[in-house]
Design a protein around this motif. Sequence first.
Motif, PDB file in Angstrom:
ATOM      1  N   ILE A  34       4.327  25.894  -1.212  1.00 24.37           N
ATOM      2  CA  ILE A  34       2.991  26.018  -0.624  1.00 24.37           C
ATOM      3  C   ILE A  34       2.613  24.785   0.194  1.00 24.37           C
ATOM      4  CG2 ILE A  34       1.738  25.187  -2.680  1.00 24.37           C
ATOM      5  CD1 ILE A  34      -0.327  27.539  -1.798  1.00 24.37           C
ATOM      6  N   HIS A  35       3.164  23.638  -0.195  1.00 23.06           N
ATOM      7  CA  HIS A  35       2.998  22.450   0.649  1.00 23.06           C
ATOM      8  C   HIS A  35       4.196  21.534   0.442  1.00 23.06           C
ATOM      9  CE1 HIS A  35       0.863  20.606  -3.033  1.00 23.06           C
ATOM     10  NE2 HIS A  35       1.910  19.854  -2.829  1.00 23.06           N
ATOM     11  N   GLN A  36       4.316  20.555   1.339  1.00 25.90           N
ATOM     12  CA  GLN A  36       5.294  19.475   1.160  1.00 25.90           C
ATOM     13  C   GLN A  36       4.492  18.180   1.109  1.00 25.90           C
ATOM     14  OE1 GLN A  36       8.923  19.699   3.612  1.00 25.90           O
ATOM     15  NE2 GLN A  36       8.172  21.666   4.353  1.00 25.90           N
ATOM     16  N   CYS A  37       4.863  17.316   0.197  1.00 22.57           N
ATOM     17  CA  CYS A  37       4.097  16.089   0.020  1.00 22.57           C
ATOM     18  C   CYS A  37       5.058  14.904  -0.122  1.00 22.57           C
ATOM     19  CB  CYS A  37       3.212  16.204  -1.223  1.00 22.57           C
ATOM     20  SG  CYS A  37       1.998  14.873  -1.379  1.00 22.57           S
ATOM     21  N   TYR A  38       4.747  13.830   0.618  1.00 22.08           N
ATOM     22  CA  TYR A  38       5.618  12.643   0.649  1.00 22.08           C
ATOM     23  C   TYR A  38       4.810  11.395   0.325  1.00 22.08           C
ATOM     24  CZ  TYR A  38       8.520  15.887   3.302  1.00 22.08           C
ATOM     25  OH  TYR A  38       9.249  16.980   3.697  1.00 22.08           O
ATOM     26  N   GLN A  39       5.463  10.483  -0.376  1.00 24.69           N
ATOM     27  CA  GLN A  39       4.894   9.161  -0.627  1.00 24.69           C
ATOM     28  C   GLN A  39       5.638   8.165   0.250  1.00 24.69           C
ATOM     29  OE1 GLN A  39       6.229   6.789  -4.080  1.00 24.69           O
ATOM     30  NE2 GLN A  39       4.133   6.970  -4.841  1.00 24.69           N
ATOM     31  N   LEU A  40       4.898   7.405   1.057  1.00 24.19           N
ATOM     32  CA  LEU A  40       5.519   6.440   1.960  1.00 24.19           C
ATOM     33  C   LEU A  40       5.013   5.039   1.677  1.00 24.19           C
ATOM     34  CD1 LEU A  40       4.899   9.241   3.807  1.00 24.19           C
ATOM     35  CD2 LEU A  40       6.186   7.903   5.462  1.00 24.19           C
ATOM     36  N   LYS A  41       5.931   4.082   1.693  1.00 24.22           N
ATOM     37  CA  LYS A  41       5.592   2.661   1.559  1.00 24.22           C
ATOM     38  C   LYS A  41       6.346   1.893   2.631  1.00 24.22           C
ATOM     39  CE  LYS A  41       4.914   2.884  -3.497  1.00 24.22           C
ATOM     40  NZ  LYS A  41       3.591   2.299  -3.704  1.00 24.22           N
ATOM     41  N   LYS A  42       5.795   0.766   3.017  1.00 26.74           N
ATOM     42  CA  LYS A  42       6.485  -0.063   4.011  1.00 26.74           C
ATOM     43  C   LYS A  42       7.690  -0.748   3.402  1.00 26.74           C
ATOM     44  CE  LYS A  42       2.604  -1.180   7.028  1.00 26.74           C
ATOM     45  NZ  LYS A  42       1.602  -2.200   7.402  1.00 26.74           N
ATOM     46  N   GLY A  75       0.804  -1.222   0.000  1.00 25.18           N
ATOM     47  CA  GLY A  75       0.000   0.000   0.000  1.00 25.18           C
ATOM     48  C   GLY A  75       0.838   1.275   0.000  1.00 25.18           C
ATOM     49  N   THR A  76       0.167   2.407  -0.178  1.00 20.37           N
ATOM     50  CA  THR A  76       0.831   3.711  -0.253  1.00 20.37           C
ATOM     51  C   THR A  76       0.132   4.725   0.639  1.00 20.37           C
ATOM     52  OG1 THR A  76       1.389   3.302  -2.583  1.00 20.37           O
ATOM     53  CG2 THR A  76       1.562   5.573  -1.826  1.00 20.37           C
ATOM     54  N   LEU A  77       0.940   5.504   1.371  1.00 18.87           N
ATOM     55  CA  LEU A  77       0.436   6.650   2.130  1.00 18.87           C
ATOM     56  C   LEU A  77       0.979   7.925   1.498  1.00 18.87           C
ATOM     57  CD1 LEU A  77      -0.721   8.154   4.722  1.00 18.87           C
ATOM     58  CD2 LEU A  77       1.522   7.779   5.751  1.00 18.87           C
ATOM     59  N   TYR A  78       0.092   8.883   1.260  1.00 22.23           N
ATOM     60  CA  TYR A  78       0.519  10.223   0.874  1.00 22.23           C
ATOM     61  C   TYR A  78       0.322  11.134   2.084  1.00 22.23           C
ATOM     62  CZ  TYR A  78       0.817   8.641  -3.905  1.00 22.23           C
ATOM     63  OH  TYR A  78       1.184   7.950  -5.044  1.00 22.23           O
ATOM     64  N   PHE A  79       1.423  11.737   2.516  1.00 23.37           N
ATOM     65  CA  PHE A  79       1.373  12.630   3.680  1.00 23.37           C
ATOM     66  C   PHE A  79       1.781  14.022   3.228  1.00 23.37           C
ATOM     67  CE2 PHE A  79       3.686  14.881   7.034  1.00 23.37           C
ATOM     68  CZ  PHE A  79       2.686  14.968   7.997  1.00 23.37           C
ATOM     69  N   SER A  80       0.952  15.000   3.564  1.00 20.24           N
ATOM     70  CA  SER A  80       1.233  16.362   3.127  1.00 20.24           C
ATOM     71  C   SER A  80       0.912  17.347   4.250  1.00 20.24           C
ATOM     72  CB  SER A  80       0.372  16.677   1.900  1.00 20.24           C
ATOM     73  OG  SER A  80       0.589  18.004   1.498  1.00 20.24           O
ATOM     74  N   ASN A  81       1.572  18.485   4.225  1.00 24.00           N
ATOM     75  CA  ASN A  81       1.190  19.588   5.110  1.00 24.00           C
ATOM     76  C   ASN A  81       1.733  20.885   4.524  1.00 24.00           C
ATOM     77  OD1 ASN A  81       3.692  20.662   6.800  1.00 24.00           O
ATOM     78  ND2 ASN A  81       3.948  18.456   6.512  1.00 24.00           N
ATOM     79  N   ASN A  82       1.236  22.005   5.039  1.00 24.65           N
ATOM     80  CA  ASN A  82       1.685  23.281   4.461  1.00 24.65           C
ATOM     81  C   ASN A  82       2.424  24.176   5.456  1.00 24.65           C
ATOM     82  OD1 ASN A  82      -0.466  23.994   6.018  1.00 24.65           O
ATOM     83  ND2 ASN A  82      -1.651  24.999   4.406  1.00 24.65           N
TER      84      ASN A  82
END
Length: 316
Positions: free
Chosen positions: A305-313, A265-272
Amino acid sequence: MVDVSAFANRLQKNYKHYAKWASRQGLDAWRVYDKDVPQFPLAVDLYGERVHLQEYDTGWEMEDEVYQQWIAAIMAAIAEVTGRDESAITLKSRRRQKGVNQYEKVGKLGDDFIVQEFGQRFIVNLDAYLDTGLFLDHRNTRKRVREEAAGKRFLNLFAYTGSFTVYAGAGGAVSSETVDMSNTYQDWSRRNFELNGLDLTRHQLVRADVFQYLEQAVDEGKQFDLIVMDPPTFSNSKKMQDILDVQRDHVWLIDYAMALLAPGGTLYFSNNLRSFVLDERLAEGYHIRDISGQSVPEDFRNRKIHQCYQLKKKAH
């Protein structure tokens, strides 16, 4: 007369370039000016035939009369360049918001209307809240979710008005949970789902504090294949048990969300939060890609304007 020609010229140049681009992309809502000229600390977003004009707080002091003339000249320039009526321009001041105020009502009710984005439809309101119901800077990530959603179980955390879920549903997600603790935004999400033909028996709205939701979902052994988490920088809502501080709390939030992620699976984590730094410890347990370069759309001059990361196990 107040001279706003530097602003008008840049606005004209941007509008000419991006209007065709937006039309080709199927976008009703896009940014036409993004604090390009320092003396004009404004963001100008088009939403169909309407304009959302935001003035950023620089700490400058202007006499009231001069300020009114300045704003009037700005609005006249926007109307002339974009062909929108001046009455269709909503002006907001973005003073530094503390905590829950970022989502407070502005006071005017305004009216809801619909904009299209890559074939999806969204209800927006330029007047009632500080934000509009659709964060334009996450357009690319929404599209990415749609492309990856087929056959997946989707989880949307800090969901706001549910736009990521709309894209996941359109992309063929088999089920979803959309978590936010605001009644207002949960209702808005439901209307967005109905507008886009989502089956509400498969796409569930969960009104909850995300921290409590995550603890309970992990205890229950829930599993998802695709997760989006886009927390506010800071929140001290009365409905939450604790104060949320994204820099302090992101490791806990990510660890718990990753515990819900099915293999592959994939998690997208973002914040500004501009000063945000991802904790190095997270790289020990997960494969992490910073995708902010692709996730910030090209109509945003502010690439931070934001930072966005893709995380996988990591495979064990």
